[in-house]
Scaffold this motif. Structure first.
Motif, PDB file in Angstrom:
ATOM      1  N   ASN A  50      68.138  22.713  23.421  1.00  0.00           N
ATOM      2  CA  ASN A  50      69.481  23.021  22.908  1.00  0.00           C
ATOM      3  C   ASN A  50      69.653  24.516  22.631  1.00  0.00           C
ATOM      4  O   ASN A  50      70.695  25.103  22.937  1.00  0.00           O
ATOM      5  N   ILE A  51      68.600  25.122  22.058  1.00  0.00           N
ATOM      6  CA  ILE A  51      68.667  26.557  21.734  1.00  0.00           C
ATOM      7  C   ILE A  51      68.853  27.373  23.016  1.00  0.00           C
ATOM      8  O   ILE A  51      69.686  28.281  23.093  1.00  0.00           O
ATOM      9  N   GLN A  52      68.112  26.986  24.053  1.00  0.00           N
ATOM     10  CA  GLN A  52      68.225  27.700  25.332  1.00  0.00           C
ATOM     11  C   GLN A  52      69.617  27.488  25.944  1.00  0.00           C
ATOM     12  O   GLN A  52      70.241  28.410  26.456  1.00  0.00           O
ATOM     13  N   MET A  53      70.129  26.258  25.843  1.00  0.00           N
ATOM     14  CA  MET A  53      71.454  25.961  26.432  1.00  0.00           C
ATOM     15  C   MET A  53      72.546  26.749  25.737  1.00  0.00           C
ATOM     16  O   MET A  53      73.447  27.294  26.362  1.00  0.00           O
ATOM     17  N   ALA A  54      72.435  26.853  24.409  1.00  0.00           N
ATOM     18  CA  ALA A  54      73.475  27.583  23.647  1.00  0.00           C
ATOM     19  C   ALA A  54      73.510  29.042  24.079  1.00  0.00           C
ATOM     20  O   ALA A  54      74.583  29.624  24.287  1.00  0.00           O
ATOM     21  N   GLU A  55      72.309  29.613  24.252  1.00  0.00           N
ATOM     22  CA  GLU A  55      72.256  31.032  24.670  1.00  0.00           C
ATOM     23  C   GLU A  55      72.847  31.188  26.076  1.00  0.00           C
ATOM     24  O   GLU A  55      73.674  32.067  26.313  1.00  0.00           O
ATOM     25  N   GLU A  56      72.457  30.264  26.984  1.00  0.00           N
ATOM     26  CA  GLU A  56      72.968  30.370  28.366  1.00  0.00           C
ATOM     27  C   GLU A  56      74.490  30.136  28.416  1.00  0.00           C
ATOM     28  O   GLU A  56      75.209  30.824  29.103  1.00  0.00           O
ATOM     29  N   ASN A  57      74.964  29.162  27.649  1.00  0.00           N
ATOM     30  CA  ASN A  57      76.404  28.815  27.690  1.00  0.00           C
ATOM     31  C   ASN A  57      77.263  29.723  26.802  1.00  0.00           C
ATOM     32  O   ASN A  57      78.476  29.620  26.806  1.00  0.00           O
ATOM     33  N   VAL A 302      61.241  35.102  23.226  1.00  0.00           N
ATOM     34  CA  VAL A 302      60.482  33.924  22.791  1.00  0.00           C
ATOM     35  C   VAL A 302      60.905  32.740  23.664  1.00  0.00           C
ATOM     36  O   VAL A 302      61.983  32.189  23.509  1.00  0.00           O
ATOM     37  N   ASP A 303      60.011  32.420  24.621  1.00  0.00           N
ATOM     38  CA  ASP A 303      60.378  31.375  25.574  1.00  0.00           C
ATOM     39  C   ASP A 303      60.157  29.994  24.964  1.00  0.00           C
ATOM     40  O   ASP A 303      59.059  29.670  24.544  1.00  0.00           O
ATOM     41  N   LEU A 304      61.198  29.206  24.915  1.00  0.00           N
ATOM     42  CA  LEU A 304      61.110  27.866  24.299  1.00  0.00           C
ATOM     43  C   LEU A 304      61.095  26.775  25.362  1.00  0.00           C
ATOM     44  O   LEU A 304      61.290  25.609  25.070  1.00  0.00           O
ATOM     45  N   GLN A 305      60.830  27.192  26.607  1.00  0.00           N
ATOM     46  CA  GLN A 305      60.805  26.231  27.728  1.00  0.00           C
ATOM     47  C   GLN A 305      59.898  25.063  27.376  1.00  0.00           C
ATOM     48  O   GLN A 305      58.826  25.245  26.835  1.00  0.00           O
TER      49      GLN A 305
END
Ligand SMILES: O=C(O)C[C@H](O)C(=O)O
Ligand code: SF4
Length: 510
Positions: A50-57, A302-305
């Motif tokens: 979710n954190i990654q999606m928020a940044e991308e979107n 900080v990669d959260l993949q």
């Protein structure tokens, strides 16, 4: 001031959509500490996605963008009146863009202002300083974790910990208890700011001020530094876990401040922040209004993949059950605590205003066999008048406890989706009427927005966007059965075990 407004809009956008590096590091570490294949590990993986999606979107990490609170340091002569005007313009623009949810509600009429402005909203504190620059810090602290703030007046008796005196050990007990009482309702794993002393107001202000400290800083007071370390270690022995699912990681940060008090009062105030710890800051050139520095960003990425296997719960007795709404009583009665349920089909949002309303009004749609989603989404309308979901995570369900059982019975509802769990009255109603409680991952607003394939309508818009009844088509909406129709509740179990573990920390340490 145009440039200053743009800088504030940038700050708001960054705060709402891009979790700062120190917070990401704490969440990444917690995922490494959590036992793989558990519900908490699954929750943490969803949170990382979710954190990654928020940044991308460039969309809200969580749909609840909270009470925008600005702490601003200004050089002598700065025009605070003009600055506040610019901040309000930026807040309205951020709301129009779906970066903030319209969160400003008239406390007497219940009317949502629609633009995030209102009496006392946003909160803006000014302080003068010697430097020739403006420093603006912003925290977006959501209502669910704000509701888990707590203030202790010493001496007192605390469940599990007994007598709690006016000394450092009494403070220790209060802080441990503050984590226990939050359970998973404030979207654990959380961060706490603690204010010792002051009066009721300044104690809480000091607690919130601690949330602006960097997570990897060191308390200048050695005794408090020792206490912070102790709390972080022992709070994680309570096994409340992420979302209150049980597990190794319950608390991700503890920052404590102290101030003088008057003889009659001894307060310990705790500001509980959820994992969606959205605070950011900038310095701004007072002449140009432009940002000169970011305070919580670092070049370190900080990669959260998340590795694929971390998305599965691997315990043997975990089933995944796919259901299409409307749901039958028979389907519900086959579910048990721990099952993962994937919902497809129409569901309806309903939270505080709607539950109160439906107690003595009819529903605008047939809710028989339906799923109610405790959710107040961020929605945007396009130029053709169609609504689009920007963010749609769950809200804390316990607030509906006074109503839920009656509403389930009255309308034949088969499933409630929310977070943090519900109480005995609802558990009884689930058993009696054949319904189930599904715990979604709190704060995973982009993750769940992605599961919404269309918005088919809305009722009760008079309650405002967050409180309306949105008719949503979902596909692949996953949540965990934490309360079933056989009288089982994971929340009751975790509360019981965490209280036992809290009691093990009763003996004096400081
Ligand atoms: O208001 C919301 O959407 C969520 C709230 O922050 C909560 O945690 O209950
Ligand atoms: S829903 Fe959870 S993550 Fe979002 S603001 Fe509320 S407590 Fe925080």
């Amino acid at each position: 001031m145009q440039a200053f407004k743009e800088s504030i809009l940038q700050l708001i956008t960054e705060t709402s959509t891009n979790l700062p590096a120190d917070v990401r590091k704490a969440i990444k570490k917690s995922r490494e500490l959590e036992n793989a294949g558990t519900r908490s590990a699954l929750a943490l993986s969803t949170i990382c996605d979710n954190i990654q999606m928020a940044e991308e979107n460039v969309s809200p990490i969580c749909q609840d963008t909270g009470m925008p609170t600005f702490k601003i340091k200004v050089p002598v002569g700065a025009n605070q009146i003009e600055m506040s005007k610019a901040i309000r313009v930026a807040i309205v623009e951020a709301t129009q863009k779906g970066i903030l949810r319209p969160n400003s509600v008239d406390s007497l009429t219940g009317e949502n202002s629609g633009n995030n402005l209102g009496e006392g909203v946003p909160v803006i504190h000014y302080e003068q300083w010697e430097k020739d620059e403006v420093e603006v810090r912003l925290i977006l602290k959501g209502g669910g974790c704000e509701n888990k703030n707590i203030q202790y007046s010493l001496p007192c008796e605390l469940e599990g910990l007994g007598r709690t005196g006016r000394d450092l050990d009494g403070i220790r007990k209060c802080i441990l208890h503050s984590v226990y009482q939050a359970q998973g309702q404030g979207c654990s794993a959380g961060f706490i700011g603690v204010g010792i002393g002051g009066d009721r107001t300044t104690g809480y202000e000091l607690a919130k001020k601690q949330l602006f400290r960097h997570l990897d800083d060191t308390n200048p007071n050695p005794k408090l530094a020792e206490l912070e370390e102790y709390i972080l270690e022992k709070a994680n022995t309570l096994s409340i876990g992420t979302m209150g699912f049980g597990g190794e990681v319950t608390l991700l940060g503890c920052k404590i401040g102290a101030m003088h008090r008057i003889p009659a009062s001894f307060y310990v105030s705790v500001a509980y922040n959820c994992w969606a710890f959205r605070r950011q800051g900038v310095t701004i050139d007072p002449k140009t209004g432009k940002i000169t520095r970011w305070l919580y960003q670092s070049d370190e990425k900080v990669d959260l993949q998340v590795k694929e296997e971390n998305h599965a719960v691997s315990s043997a007795n975990t089933r995944t059950v796919e259901l299409h709404t409307p749901i039958t009583e028979e389907q519900v009665r086959q579910l048990k605590v721990g099952d993962i349920v994937i919902i497809n089909g129409p569901i309806y949002t309903g939270r505080d205003a709607i539950h109160k309303h439906l107690m003595d009004h009819d529903a605008p749609v047939d809710l028989n066999g339906s799923v109610i989603y405790h959710c107040g989404p961020v929605m945007l309308k396009d130029q053709d008048g169609n609504w689009h979901v920007k963010a749609a995570g769950p809200t804390t369900s316990i607030r509906e406890e006074p109503y839920q059982g009656d509403i389930i019975k009255k309308f034949g509802i088969r499933a409630i989706i929310g977070k943090g769990g519900m109480g005995k009255k609802t558990l009884q109603a689930l058993k009696e009427h054949g319904a189930v409680y599904l715990n979604a991952i709190g704060g995973a607003a982009q993750y769940y927005a992605d599961c919404i394939t269309s918005v088919d309508g809305v009722d009760f818009m008079e309650f405002g966007v967050p409180e309306a009844m949105w008719h949503l088509q979902v596909k692949g909406f996953a949540a965990i059965v934490t309360m079933d129709a056989h009288g089982n509740s994971l929340h009751e179990d975790v509360d019981k075990t965490s209280l036992e573990k809290l009691a093990e920390l009763k003996d004096p340490v400081f």
